[in-house]
Scaffold this motif. Sequence first.
Motif, short mmCIF file in Angstrom:
data_model
loop_
_atom_site.label_atom_id
_atom_site.label_comp_id
_atom_site.label_asym_id
_atom_site.label_seq_id
_atom_site.Cartn_x
_atom_site.Cartn_y
_atom_site.Cartn_z
N LYS A 87 39.51 -14.19 21.74
CA LYS A 87 40.34 -15.10 20.94
C LYS A 87 39.43 -15.92 20.01
O LYS A 87 38.22 -16.00 20.20
N ALA A 88 40.07 -16.59 19.06
CA ALA A 88 39.33 -17.35 18.06
C ALA A 88 38.45 -18.43 18.71
O ALA A 88 37.30 -18.63 18.30
N SER A 89 38.98 -19.10 19.73
CA SER A 89 38.22 -20.21 20.34
C SER A 89 36.86 -19.71 20.85
O SER A 89 35.86 -20.41 20.76
N HIS A 90 36.84 -18.48 21.35
CA HIS A 90 35.61 -17.89 21.85
C HIS A 90 34.70 -17.46 20.69
O HIS A 90 33.49 -17.72 20.67
N ALA A 91 35.31 -16.83 19.71
CA ALA A 91 34.54 -16.31 18.57
C ALA A 91 33.92 -17.45 17.76
O ALA A 91 32.92 -17.25 17.07
N LEU A 92 34.51 -18.63 17.83
CA LEU A 92 33.99 -19.77 17.04
C LEU A 92 32.71 -20.35 17.63
O LEU A 92 32.04 -21.15 16.98
N GLN A 93 32.38 -19.94 18.87
CA GLN A 93 31.20 -20.54 19.51
C GLN A 93 29.93 -19.78 19.18
O GLN A 93 29.48 -18.92 19.93
N HIS A 94 29.36 -20.10 18.04
CA HIS A 94 28.13 -19.41 17.62
C HIS A 94 26.94 -19.93 18.41
O HIS A 94 26.82 -21.13 18.62
N PRO A 95 26.07 -18.99 18.87
CA PRO A 95 24.96 -19.46 19.71
C PRO A 95 23.94 -20.34 18.99
O PRO A 95 23.34 -21.22 19.61
N ASN A 96 23.70 -20.12 17.69
CA ASN A 96 22.59 -20.83 17.02
C ASN A 96 23.00 -21.76 15.89
O ASN A 96 22.28 -22.70 15.57
N TRP A 97 24.12 -21.49 15.24
CA TRP A 97 24.49 -22.24 14.04
C TRP A 97 25.83 -22.92 14.24
O TRP A 97 26.73 -22.36 14.83
N ASN A 98 25.96 -24.12 13.67
CA ASN A 98 27.23 -24.82 13.68
C ASN A 98 27.79 -24.79 12.26
O ASN A 98 27.27 -25.45 11.38
N MET A 99 28.84 -23.99 12.04
CA MET A 99 29.29 -23.72 10.66
C MET A 99 30.80 -23.88 10.56
O MET A 99 31.49 -24.09 11.55
N GLY A 100 31.33 -23.72 9.34
CA GLY A 100 32.78 -23.74 9.15
C GLY A 100 33.43 -22.59 9.90
O GLY A 100 32.76 -21.63 10.31
N ALA A 101 34.77 -22.68 10.09
CA ALA A 101 35.48 -21.71 10.93
C ALA A 101 35.39 -20.29 10.38
O ALA A 101 35.12 -19.33 11.11
N LYS A 102 35.58 -20.14 9.07
CA LYS A 102 35.65 -18.78 8.51
C LYS A 102 34.33 -18.05 8.67
O LYS A 102 34.27 -16.91 9.13
N ILE A 103 33.24 -18.71 8.31
CA ILE A 103 31.94 -18.03 8.41
C ILE A 103 31.54 -17.81 9.87
O ILE A 103 30.84 -16.85 10.19
N SER A 104 32.03 -18.65 10.77
CA SER A 104 31.74 -18.43 12.20
C SER A 104 32.40 -17.14 12.68
O SER A 104 31.79 -16.36 13.42
N ILE A 105 33.63 -16.90 12.25
CA ILE A 105 34.29 -15.63 12.62
C ILE A 105 33.56 -14.47 11.95
O ILE A 105 33.32 -13.43 12.58
N ASP A 106 33.20 -14.64 10.68
CA ASP A 106 32.45 -13.58 9.99
C ASP A 106 31.14 -13.26 10.71
O ASP A 106 30.69 -12.12 10.69
N SER A 107 30.53 -14.26 11.31
CA SER A 107 29.28 -14.01 12.04
C SER A 107 29.58 -13.23 13.31
O SER A 107 28.81 -12.34 13.70
N ALA A 108 30.69 -13.53 13.95
CA ALA A 108 31.05 -12.83 15.19
C ALA A 108 31.40 -11.37 14.93
O ALA A 108 31.15 -10.50 15.78
N THR A 109 31.97 -11.07 13.76
CA THR A 109 32.36 -9.68 13.45
C THR A 109 31.26 -8.92 12.71
O THR A 109 31.41 -7.73 12.43
N LEU A 110 30.19 -9.61 12.34
CA LEU A 110 29.10 -9.11 11.48
C LEU A 110 29.53 -8.92 10.03
O LEU A 110 28.73 -8.42 9.22
N MET A 111 30.76 -9.30 9.67
CA MET A 111 31.12 -9.26 8.25
C MET A 111 30.20 -10.19 7.46
O MET A 111 29.84 -9.89 6.32
#
Length: 389
Positions: free
Chosen positions: A190-214
């Motif tokens: 779910k989004a709440s999990h995908a938003l938890q980036h291990p190294n960077w604290n960023m806006g929501a959209k780029i956090s999801i993009d980091s989780a998907t590698l987009m």
Amino acid sequence: MKRLAILGSTGSIGTQALEVVAAHPELFEVEVLTAHSNADLLIKQARRFTPNAVVITDESKYETVRSAIKDIPVKVFTGASALNDLVQWDTVDMVLGAILGFAGLSSILSAIDAGKQIALANKETLVVAGELVMQRATQKKVHIIPVDSEHSAIFQCLVGENLDKIEKIILTASGGPFLGRKQNFLVNVKASHALQHPNWNMGAKISIDSATLMNKGLEIIEAKWLFGLENNQVEVVIHPQSIIHSMVQFVDGSIKAQMGVPDMKLPIQYALAFPHRINNNFKRFSFKEVSKLSFEEPDMKTFRNLALAREALNLGGNAPCILNAANEVVVHAFLQNKAGFLEMSDMIEKTMAKVAPIAQPTLEDYLQSDREARIYAAEFVKKSQLSIY
Ligand code: NDP
Ligand code: MG
């Protein structure tokens, strides 16, 4: 003294840019601040920095902002077109593009047309219309200084070098919160999990993009245009510690890397102060604290967005614009639990197959492709299993 227009000042990059500005009042002056709908924060920023003008692009928030700061000498504007006008003001020296997504393109083109220096965080601008943006920048002798950490790293490695001596560049990727995971796990995230980036604290959209590698896919395209490379000159390597921010390999095999702890304030400061390197008290990297830096191949079969972005780059023309529009729509849906994590790639792929290709798009073609792609992607979202329930 550099006079700045900070577009998207209420976002993750925008607020960190204001921290950098506040730490160097002798170097930077805030001329313009802009938000989309976060009136409260824009009001606070206007009081703190007293810029010449602010823009709240969401017209329904205009009156709130105007009445809240009518006692201070700050002009208030609304609507997206105000961005295009204000970036051209004589009193603006540099424009920081930190608006999210396709919405950031038009004001950057306008700033280039007026010959302003650009510090660019908004990678989608180069993904959508990189060729056109770089052509205009060259015509107007405008330097586009990257803020994205990987591109800032490459930019820093290239100081004193010739672009034609680059053999390839190696973009590092942390791998995001789901590094090493496979389909059976990802199908349920779910989004709440995908938003938890291990190294960077960023806006929501780029956090999801980091989780998907987009995000890394978008960055390959961004790098191609920024540094004038062939598609096959941009490689990606997973580096989970996010200490090496990217590397350049030259024609003699020598590799230069830029390193440091992950903190966006550093690339923001480098871009704002360029061509100077200025001091700060940010945390320093210690080789004693981190004993291992590791590297691995990205898993493009599981994280299909990276492959889709490569495909869009190789197709060229309006394909990256279509990819980007579809991605913006599906990420928005995922954040609202209206699309599944793995489904996002399927929807992007299907959207890419729907919109007609244009080999050499004009600006109007990009706008049209973006609109069309959003309509198709929204239809796929409606049909999503998650939307039905
Ligand atoms: P945020 O979502 O945190 O902030 C986005 C900013 O843009 C906000 O000020 C927002 O206003 C404004 N905005 C959003 N939509 C519109 C619109 N339609 N018109 C005008 N303004 C709008 O994003 P980030 O700061 O994370 O990212 C900004 C850009 O920087 C993106 O392109 C991202 O890829 C790039 N970037 C970000 C990094 C990071 O660490 N965050 C790292 C590298 C690149 P409001 O607050 O009112 O909604
Ligand atoms: Mg980046």
